[in-house]
Scaffold this active site. Structure first.
Site, PDB file in Angstrom:
ATOM      1  N   HIS A 113       0.690  -1.249   0.250  1.00  0.00           N
ATOM      2  CA  HIS A 113      -0.014  -0.021   0.128  1.00  0.00           C
ATOM      3  C   HIS A 113       0.803   1.300  -0.160  1.00  0.00           C
ATOM      4  O   HIS A 113       0.471   2.273  -0.333  1.00  0.00           O
ATOM      5  CB  HIS A 113      -0.843   0.101   1.094  1.00  0.00           C
ATOM      6  CG  HIS A 113      -0.261   0.361   2.434  1.00  0.00           C
ATOM      7  ND1 HIS A 113       0.096  -0.658   3.574  1.00  0.00           N
ATOM      8  CD2 HIS A 113      -0.265   1.514   3.116  1.00  0.00           C
ATOM      9  CE1 HIS A 113       0.482  -0.073   4.524  1.00  0.00           C
ATOM     10  NE2 HIS A 113       0.415   1.326   4.274  1.00  0.00           N
ATOM     11  N   ASP A 157       0.302  -7.746   1.729  1.00  0.00           N
ATOM     12  CA  ASP A 157       0.838  -6.305   1.686  1.00  0.00           C
ATOM     13  C   ASP A 157       2.313  -5.966   1.865  1.00  0.00           C
ATOM     14  O   ASP A 157       2.818  -5.141   2.567  1.00  0.00           O
ATOM     15  CB  ASP A 157       0.304  -5.642   3.031  1.00  0.00           C
ATOM     16  CG  ASP A 157       0.461  -4.059   2.978  1.00  0.00           C
ATOM     17  OD1 ASP A 157       0.137  -3.581   1.831  1.00  0.00           O
ATOM     18  OD2 ASP A 157       0.395  -3.444   3.930  1.00  0.00           O
ATOM     19  N   SER A 203       4.409   2.656   8.071  1.00  0.00           N
ATOM     20  CA  SER A 203       4.210   1.626   7.081  1.00  0.00           C
ATOM     21  C   SER A 203       5.597   1.502   6.342  1.00  0.00           C
ATOM     22  O   SER A 203       6.120   2.221   5.497  1.00  0.00           O
ATOM     23  CB  SER A 203       3.117   2.037   6.124  1.00  0.00           C
ATOM     24  OG  SER A 203       1.874   1.962   6.886  1.00  0.00           O
TER      25      SER A 203
END
Length: 505
Positions: free
Chosen positions: A134, A164, A245
């Site tokens: 992402h 992911d 992230s």
């Protein structure tokens, strides 16, 4: 009373400061035997023993880990020329990472302003970088900035929405990097550090413990592009915020045990729980991408019910008039034809309790135990049948029934360009004045179709100047094609565009 309060205040302050600065070290026992070292990325070789529980020893351990980790954690800037009004896979993490500024969503971003930022971890000295899918989703350009402010334009090697995870590459040598540790060996309660670039604050280090393992939080399948998500996150209370992230979760020796992916929060900022992809799974994904060009994933070939989920069990009992009990394990609701499970003799109503040496308590355990294997791998599945424990050896297959790995050369045209296509009805063509067209489905973030601005439910009219009316038409036109591809398509507002890309090999 005031005098008493004045006397107690310094002690209260000291208590708060002491509590906030108490750190510890973990005991990590590395076990390389469970992961075959293919030579792409390094595995940690040395162990960490318990440190005495005192400020000096614990502080020294975290200082060492921070010095090791910070130079290997990078900032990733995602540049996209799509309108801010167009949703992307990054939007699915607003539920974790904060509320967007809706007033800016209908504005076109300037080319020199990144549409998103995250973190990444250098995992080899020649410039391979692991991050989240992402973080890089929808990018036309990816810029990597090291902790020393040196900047590179990165190549996206590959992504996997199901975990992911993404793999990037910059052209450089002699870079600092982190070793992979064996995430199977980490324990709840062990100390960890989270390193990343949250809220625009570069090279930020936070400390906490592992709060839980094997967490499935439902984000990848329910809101992402994952078709077969693997969610078995390491949960930590180390502070993680937007921008973390893709960053590193490490032990006090500075070895990588996870890739930070999300937080569970009501306001989008840290409230106590962060989630990281385990390093064993992350390592397997990037090795597949580097060696084969795509992720190799084995499947048992069963539909299942998570017996640990009381709501699912109650709903199943009500729908099928059964009387299943809540507990540990996976209840087989259906066995796929010609699958590894069928070949091994598994049946409906079997309850899977173990895969190899891994106890299967819930669906997250099963997806990690099987999803981290490749087609052709064999696993021993322990299950209950009418209360009797049985064990079968299952040879895993891919979704097409193959037991051998696939490379990019084996992909279909739709897989190469990242989209499926369904025919338009004649009535639709007549109503909208079209002579040809197919509707785009399952457009993959980062795929060639997505890169030129195509999303689900757009209409492709022509490919290389030829009309198309079915997926077979698209496959035939591009099956042996090399070089540039021209796509003529219609967006949701009826605007017609012609854009192109180079056909992937």
């Amino acid at each position: 009373m005031k005098n008493i309060f004045k006397k107690l205040l310094p002690y209260a302050v000291v208590g708060v400061v002491s509590g906030a600065t108490t750190f510890g070290a973990i005991n990590y026992i590395n076990n390389d035997a469970s992961i075959a070292d293919t030579g792409y990325f390094s595995t940690a070789k040395n162990d960490v023993s318990f440190a005495g529980f005192n400020q000096a020893a614990l502080g020294e351990d975290f200082v060492k880990a921070a010095k090791t980790t910070v130079p290997a954690v990078v900032t990733i800037k995602n540049y996209s020329n799509r309108s801010a009004g167009r949703s992307s896979e990054q939007d699915i993490f607003e539920w974790f990472f904060g509320q967007p500024n809706r007033s800016q969503r209908n504005q076109q971003r300037p080319d020199n302003i990144p549409s998103g930022m995250g973190s990444g971890v250098i995992i080899s000295p020649d410039g391979y970088i692991i991050s989240n899918n992402h973080v890089v989703a929808g990018a036309n350009k990816l810029e990597v900035v090291l902790s020393n402010k040196k900047s590179y334009i990165a190549t996206l090697v590959g992504t996997d929405p199901n975990t992911d995870i993404s793999l990037l590459k910059v052209e450089e040598k002699g870079l600092p990097y982190l070793n992979f540790a064996n995430s199977d060996n980490v324990e709840v309660g062990q100390w960890v550090l989270a390193v990343g670039n949250p809220l625009g604050l570069n090279s930020t280090v936070t400390a906490g413990i592992i709060s839980a393992k094997g967490r499935g939080i439902g984000i990848l399948g329910s809101q992402g592009k994952a078709s077969n998500p693997i969610e078995s996150f390491i949960q930590t209370d180390a502070a993680i915020n937007p921008g973390n992230s893709g960053g590193a979760l490490v032990n006090p020796n500075g070895d990588l045990i996870g890739i930070n992916s999300a937080i569970s929060s009501t306001n989008g900022y840290y409230q106590g729980y962060g989630f990281a992809v385990p390093s064993n799974l992350a390592r397997k994904i990037v090795e597949d991408i580097k060696k084969y060009g795509l992720v190799q994933r084995g499947f048992l070939g069963v539909n299942s019910l998570d017996l640990s989920n009381d709501q699912q069990v109650a709903q199943y009992n009500q729908q099928f008039k059964t009387n299943l009990k809540v507990g540990n394990g996976i209840y087989v609701t259906e066995v796929t034809e010609k699958s590894g499970a069928e070949d091994a003799g598994l049946r409906k109503a079997d309850i899977i309790t173990k895969v190899d040496n891994t106890l299967i308590s819930d669906f997250a355990d099963l997806t990690l135990a099987v999803g981290s294997k490749r087609p052709g791998d064999a696993v021993n599945v322990t299950y209950l049948r009418n209360g009797r424990e049985m064990v079968s050896r299952v040879v895993l297959k891919d979704q097409k029934g193959n037991t051998s790995v696939r490379t990019k050369a084996d992909l279909t045209v739709s897989e190469k360009i990242g989209a499926d296509f369904s025919p338009l009805s004649d009535r639709f063509k007549t109503d909208y004045g079209l002579n040809s067209g197919v509707v785009t489905k399952n457009v993959q973030e980062g795929g060639e179709m997505a890169k030129i601005g195509i999303v689900d439910n757009y209409i492709v009219i022509e490919v290389n100047g030829k009309p198309v009316n079915s997926q077979k038409d698209v496959e035939n036109l591009l099956k042996n094609h090399r070089g540039n591809v021209q796509i003529k398509f219609v967006d949701e507002y009826g605007r017609i565009y012609t854009k192109g890309f180079v056909m992937p090999n």
